[in-house]
Design an enzyme around this catalytic site. Structure first.
Site, PDB file in Angstrom:
ATOM      1  N   ASP A   1     -51.899  43.200 -34.579  1.00  0.00           N
ATOM      2  CA  ASP A   1     -52.698  42.270 -35.360  1.00  0.00           C
ATOM      3  C   ASP A   1     -52.723  40.877 -34.775  1.00  0.00           C
ATOM      4  O   ASP A   1     -51.747  40.398 -34.207  1.00  0.00           O
ATOM      5  CB  ASP A   1     -52.168  42.205 -36.799  1.00  0.00           C
ATOM      6  CG  ASP A   1     -52.547  43.453 -37.584  1.00  0.00           C
ATOM      7  OD1 ASP A   1     -53.764  43.707 -37.694  1.00  0.00           O
ATOM      8  OD2 ASP A   1     -51.650  44.168 -38.055  1.00  0.00           O
TER       9      ASP A   1
ATOM     10  N   TYR B   1     -61.414  56.035 -36.975  1.00  0.00           N
ATOM     11  CA  TYR B   1     -61.548  54.574 -36.939  1.00  0.00           C
ATOM     12  C   TYR B   1     -61.691  54.185 -35.482  1.00  0.00           C
ATOM     13  O   TYR B   1     -60.746  54.266 -34.716  1.00  0.00           O
ATOM     14  CB  TYR B   1     -60.288  53.964 -37.561  1.00  0.00           C
ATOM     15  CG  TYR B   1     -60.276  52.464 -37.756  1.00  0.00           C
ATOM     16  CD1 TYR B   1     -60.644  51.571 -36.746  1.00  0.00           C
ATOM     17  CD2 TYR B   1     -59.854  51.921 -38.969  1.00  0.00           C
ATOM     18  CE1 TYR B   1     -60.610  50.205 -36.939  1.00  0.00           C
ATOM     19  CE2 TYR B   1     -59.803  50.540 -39.179  1.00  0.00           C
ATOM     20  CZ  TYR B   1     -60.189  49.690 -38.147  1.00  0.00           C
ATOM     21  OH  TYR B   1     -60.131  48.335 -38.339  1.00  0.00           O
TER      22      TYR B   1
ATOM     23  N   GLU C   1     -59.058  49.399 -47.551  1.00  0.00           N
ATOM     24  CA  GLU C   1     -57.868  49.488 -46.704  1.00  0.00           C
ATOM     25  C   GLU C   1     -56.894  48.451 -47.220  1.00  0.00           C
ATOM     26  O   GLU C   1     -57.222  47.270 -47.308  1.00  0.00           O
ATOM     27  CB  GLU C   1     -58.220  49.125 -45.261  1.00  0.00           C
ATOM     28  CG  GLU C   1     -58.552  50.310 -44.393  1.00  0.00           C
ATOM     29  CD  GLU C   1     -58.869  49.861 -42.971  1.00  0.00           C
ATOM     30  OE1 GLU C   1     -59.752  50.471 -42.372  1.00  0.00           O
ATOM     31  OE2 GLU C   1     -58.267  48.892 -42.493  1.00  0.00           O
TER      32      GLU C   1
END
Lengths: 410, 263
Positions: free
Chosen positions: B60, B175, B49
């Site tokens: 994040d 995911y 990734e």
């Protein structure tokens, strides 16, 4: 009746949360179920008379609504043209229009069973309003504020703390309003079960832009009947003017007039040191282009690679690189026009207003006033301008003193 | 069949779990990021990734935020990120590359142009954090049509009612985000993740890979054990941030990969 083949300019957003290409729901999957739930609950509340009864009661007895619509005689005489009215939302409890929206969101949060409220703030006005309403209802309140703003808005930080809120200085990114919004979103994504995110402007993922607009629309609705009361039945303003950072006070004033073609609508962005390629301004519409940030597509200040740029303005409340998506749409379809005013012009209006009308405006509405000063002289004497005095200037006296070279003991 | 599909077919045939690693393009600079990237397959990484730096990475945590900031301060661009992929592809035609980032840099380039450039550079899949299924018309559908996998995040808040919508236009793999929160924060718990992965697998044949909150070889082994593999990001980015030699970073990655492959 609206033009351009549309029946109305007031039906947006569509089911996908879009105003034309703007708006939408650009959030991570973790937040998607939350904003869908919020949308459902808001749609229900919107048509629930008991929700609006609770709002009306608090608007009247806690906020002090309706705020006056004030004809400014000396300013009008000084400018020598159009009649200037001020919508006095700076007289609201907490000193700005922000509380109109906060009340709505917190009443909704309580109905949703949320016990913890988070908010982002730039100048601190939305943070203070949120802390205020949380204190009133006994809710836990966490306010994210850029570290740079914490420093330059110390009085508002102290106010929030007095009201029992926790103020978290944000050092990520460059430590400004957009970074505060990033950290608020990070908090929300972490505390999904008990937390309600109270956004301070007409931006963010759907349904926020529409919901905040609806709560702020009380401003324009009041102007409609108040002007009729003072100028005669059916008299509408010829021009309405408001300052724009994210654009919530402006949407609140504009929205009820969108379908009145005789009303000229003008939004005033922060031109900082001047709108040019040096980007020392916050004029998203005049100096930016469409992009996606904080859950919506809208005009953004960005570089050629889609990286978001920092805005610049003397007014911390306008210091945001984006603008509400509905403004982007109104701009593109031409229903509203958008101009910019520099720091220097806003400072001049700030001082003039105090001397002529005994009203010290916040730096944000000083931008709107500066534009009124530009256009009023050339307009006929029966032309009516309503500008939104959306905040009072107490919080800004230190900033202004500094710019005028005046030393003040703190 | 994309490189991602091939990789999972091969792993399935050998009874192995997938180890996916994340690094930020251009962190701390292009030469160093590229030499780490080139070493990842040798360290046991099955899928790479590659983070596309963005000024406002809302999903994040501090570690990956800082990595993006370092890359941008070093002048990293979308062009240079694509060039990094081309340089990697010159020496590796097999290892899948998934570009992970936020929508605005892609939107700014123009979706059609971006898709063409990504395919030409050798990118196999996309993870775009701020494009939920509600916005599929933006990038997901055109990207899939062009032959890129569009990998979707499923989260603990994705309930049974919503899951079909999330899976509908997903390809390559799913995911699963192990925690509600941001990257590099709370630790993933196998006893919570396991049933969730099983729930997703009942609705799809796609492999389910778990990420967020995995930072040791032991955690990689435990979490990969209850899924089809796992992703480690922040822990690797942290190693890069210390300024350690590339070999030491790769040695750490190898311990994580070995953990996942033991599962």
């Amino acid at each position: 009746m609206a033009e351009d083949g549309l029946n109305s300019f007031m039906t947006g957003p569509d089911e996908a949360g879009r105003f034309g290409i703007f708006g939408g729901r650009f959030v991570s999957e973790t937040l998607m179920p939350l904003i869908l739930d919020l949308e459902e609950r808001y749609e229900y509340a919107k048509t629930d008379p008991s929700f609006w009864a609770e709002m009306d009661d608090l608007w009247k007895h806690y906020v002090g609504r309706p705020s006056p619509l004030y004809f400014a005689p000396r300013l009008t005489a000084h400018l020598g043209g159009a009649k200037v009215y001020m919508k006095r939302d700076e007289l609201n409890h907490t000193g700005a229009h922000k509380i109109n929206n906060v009340l709505g969101q917190i009443i909704l949060a309580r109905r949703m069973g949320k016990t913890r409220i988070i908010a982002e703030t730039g100048a601190g006005q939305h943070g203070v309003a949120t802390a205020t309403v949380c204190a009133k209802f006994g809710l836990k309140c966490v306010v994210y504020m850029g570290a740079h703003d914490v420093e330059r808005q110390a009085p508002n930080v102290f106010r929030m703390k007095l009201l029992g809120a926790e103020v978290i200085p944000v050092t990520s990114g460059r430590g400004t309003l957009k970074d505060a919004m990033n950290d608020a979103l990070r908090d929300w994504v972490t505390n999904v079960r008990d937390t309600f995110y109270c956004i301070g402007t007409v931006a963010g993922p759907h349904p926020y832009p529409a919901m905040v607009r609806d709560f702020q629309s009380i401003i324009g609705k009041e102007v409609r009947w108040q002007l009729a009361e003072q100028e005669g039945e059916g008299r509408l303003p010829d021009t309405v003017v408001a300052a724009i950072g994210g654009g919530s006070n402006a949407m609140g004033l504009f929205f009820p007039f969108l379908d009145d073609p005789s009303v000229n609508i003008i939004g005033v962005e922060a031109g900082g040191k001047g709108v040019d390629d040096r980007m020392q301004h916050c004029a998203s519409l005049t100096g930016g282009r469409p992009g996606v940030l904080h859950g919506n597509r809208t005009y953004l200040l960005q570089d050629g690679d889609g990286q978001i740029l920092e805005g610049f303005s003397i007014s911390a409340g306008l210091d945001y690189p984006g603008i509400g998506p509905e403004h982007s749409w109104l701009h593109d379809i031409g229903r509203a026009s958008y101009v910019s005013i520099t720091d220097a012009e806003a400072l001049e209006a700030f001082q003039l207003c105090g001397k002529l009308e005994g009203i010290i405006p916040a730096l944000e509405p000083s931008h709107a006033l500066a534009h009124v000063m530009k256009i009023a002289p050339a307009l006929p004497k029966d032309h009516i301008i309503v500008m939104n005095m959306c905040g009072r200037g107490d919080k800004d006296i230190f900033t202004v003193a500094k710019h005028l070279g005046v030393q003040m003991a703190v | 069949m994309t490189r991602i599909d091939d990789t999972f077919a091969r792993l399935r045939a050998s009874g192995k779990k997938a180890f996916v690693s994340y690094i930020m393009a251009g962190d701390p600079d292009v030469p160093r990021a590229l030499s780490v990237m080139k070493g990842l397959p040798g360290a046991g990484v099955d899928i790479i990734e590659l983070g596309l730096p963005f000024t406002d990475p809302m999903a994040d945590g501090p570690t990956i935020q800082a990595a993006g900031q370092r890359a941008l301060e070093g002048g990293m661009t979308v062009d240079q990120t694509l060039q990094m992929v081309r340089d990697f592809r010159a020496g590796d035609a097999v290892t899948p590359i998934v570009l992970m980032g936020y929508y605005n840099p892609i939107y700014s380039r123009g979706v059609d142009r971006f898709i063409a450039d990504a395919l030409a550079a050798g990118i196999d899949g996309l993870i775009v954090v701020d494009l939920p299924p509600e916005e599929d018309a933006e990038l997901c559908i055109p990207a899939q049509k062009a032959g890129l996998n569009f990998i979707r995040l499923a989260t603990p808040t994705t309930d049974a009612k919503r899951l079909p919508k999330v899976l509908q236009n997903t390809s390559g793999f799913v995911y699963y985000v192990s925690v509600t929160g941001i990257t590099g924060a709370a630790a993933a718990q196998a006893d919570e993740v396991g049933p969730e992965v099983a729930r997703i697998k009942r609705s799809t044949d796609l492999p389910v890979i778990v990420g967020f909150g995995i930072n040791t070889p032991e955690a990689a082994e435990t979490i990969a054990g209850v899924a089809d593999g796992c992703v480690v990001g922040s822990a690797i980015v942290k190693e890069i941030a210390t300024g350690k030699p590339v070999e030491e970073v790769l040695a750490f990655v190898a311990t994580l990969a070995a953990g996942a492959h033991r599962a």
